[in-house]
Design a protein around this motif. Sequence first.
Motif, PDB file in Angstrom:
ATOM      1  N   PHE A  86       9.718   8.482  -2.036  1.00  0.00           N
ATOM      2  CA  PHE A  86       8.529   9.280  -1.723  1.00  0.00           C
ATOM      3  C   PHE A  86       8.817  10.764  -1.947  1.00  0.00           C
ATOM      4  O   PHE A  86       8.025  11.468  -2.570  1.00  0.00           O
ATOM      5  N   GLY A  90       1.847   1.973  -3.401  1.00  0.00           N
ATOM      6  CA  GLY A  90       0.670   2.525  -4.069  1.00  0.00           C
ATOM      7  C   GLY A  90       0.492   4.004  -3.796  1.00  0.00           C
ATOM      8  O   GLY A  90       0.048   4.762  -4.660  1.00  0.00           O
ATOM      9  N   TYR A  91       0.867   4.439  -2.600  1.00  0.00           N
ATOM     10  CA  TYR A  91       0.763   5.863  -2.255  1.00  0.00           C
ATOM     11  C   TYR A  91       1.651   6.731  -3.144  1.00  0.00           C
ATOM     12  O   TYR A  91       1.346   7.909  -3.350  1.00  0.00           O
ATOM     13  N   VAL A 134       0.830  -1.207   0.000  1.00  0.00           N
ATOM     14  CA  VAL A 134       0.000   0.000   0.000  1.00  0.00           C
ATOM     15  C   VAL A 134       0.867   1.261   0.000  1.00  0.00           C
ATOM     16  O   VAL A 134       0.501   2.276  -0.606  1.00  0.00           O
ATOM     17  N   LEU A 135       2.027   1.210   0.642  1.00  0.00           N
ATOM     18  CA  LEU A 135       2.910   2.378   0.668  1.00  0.00           C
ATOM     19  C   LEU A 135       3.475   2.682  -0.722  1.00  0.00           C
ATOM     20  O   LEU A 135       3.631   3.846  -1.093  1.00  0.00           O
ATOM     21  N   VAL A 166      -0.523   7.725  -5.852  1.00  0.00           N
ATOM     22  CA  VAL A 166      -1.620   8.574  -5.384  1.00  0.00           C
ATOM     23  C   VAL A 166      -1.193  10.038  -5.262  1.00  0.00           C
ATOM     24  O   VAL A 166      -2.022  10.952  -5.377  1.00  0.00           O
ATOM     25  N   LEU A 167       0.090  10.285  -5.064  1.00  0.00           N
ATOM     26  CA  LEU A 167       0.571  11.666  -4.927  1.00  0.00           C
ATOM     27  C   LEU A 167       0.235  12.527  -6.149  1.00  0.00           C
ATOM     28  O   LEU A 167      -0.073  13.705  -6.011  1.00  0.00           O
ATOM     29  N   LEU A 227      -3.484  13.634  -6.206  1.00  0.00           N
ATOM     30  CA  LEU A 227      -3.684  14.466  -5.023  1.00  0.00           C
ATOM     31  C   LEU A 227      -3.118  15.869  -5.246  1.00  0.00           C
ATOM     32  O   LEU A 227      -3.804  16.874  -5.024  1.00  0.00           O
TER      33      LEU A 227
END
Length: 180
Positions: free
Chosen positions: A96, A42-43, A39-40, A46-47, A50
Amino acid sequence: MKILLAVGFIIITFTSQYVWVTFSPVLTSIAEDLGVQPVLVGYLAVLYPLFFLILTIPSGILLDRNFRFWLTFGAFMTFLGGSLRLLMPHSYPWLFLCQLLAAIGQPFLLNGFVPFASRLYEERRALMISVLSLSMYLGIISALAAGYYLYTVGGAAMLIIPGAALSRWDHILPLGDPPR
């Protein structure tokens, strides 16, 4: 000069989208490599949406005020996000941060389509917007289609190399306002 500016914008748009979904085809494998939950990873993807939502109106306003500077800013952020990932491809916090840089640049690129086409290609405005939109989708498709193969050949670094290499084209983008 107009064609060189258009090619540069097409390439950096392609690259921005490539950087966005780089890890998506091998999300689980990358998560294992990084020692994090899938999931991390996947984030990371998502950035982009967003920050597009957060920055779409401010980026449009800023592009209207100083098109040259803010379009170059978007290209530069894509360059940083796309190429700096190579420094530590096995560090989730670093990836990230790099994804965040590229995500900040994306709204300045995508919201630059209409002003760019209107200023440089007034007579073929719709065609230029279509070509830029096509480059956006080709970037996504390329990353998704090549991702598994690139990962199996050379791991995370091999996934990152195409985006990093292509982001170097940011220097072609306008350093001045396009002629009207």
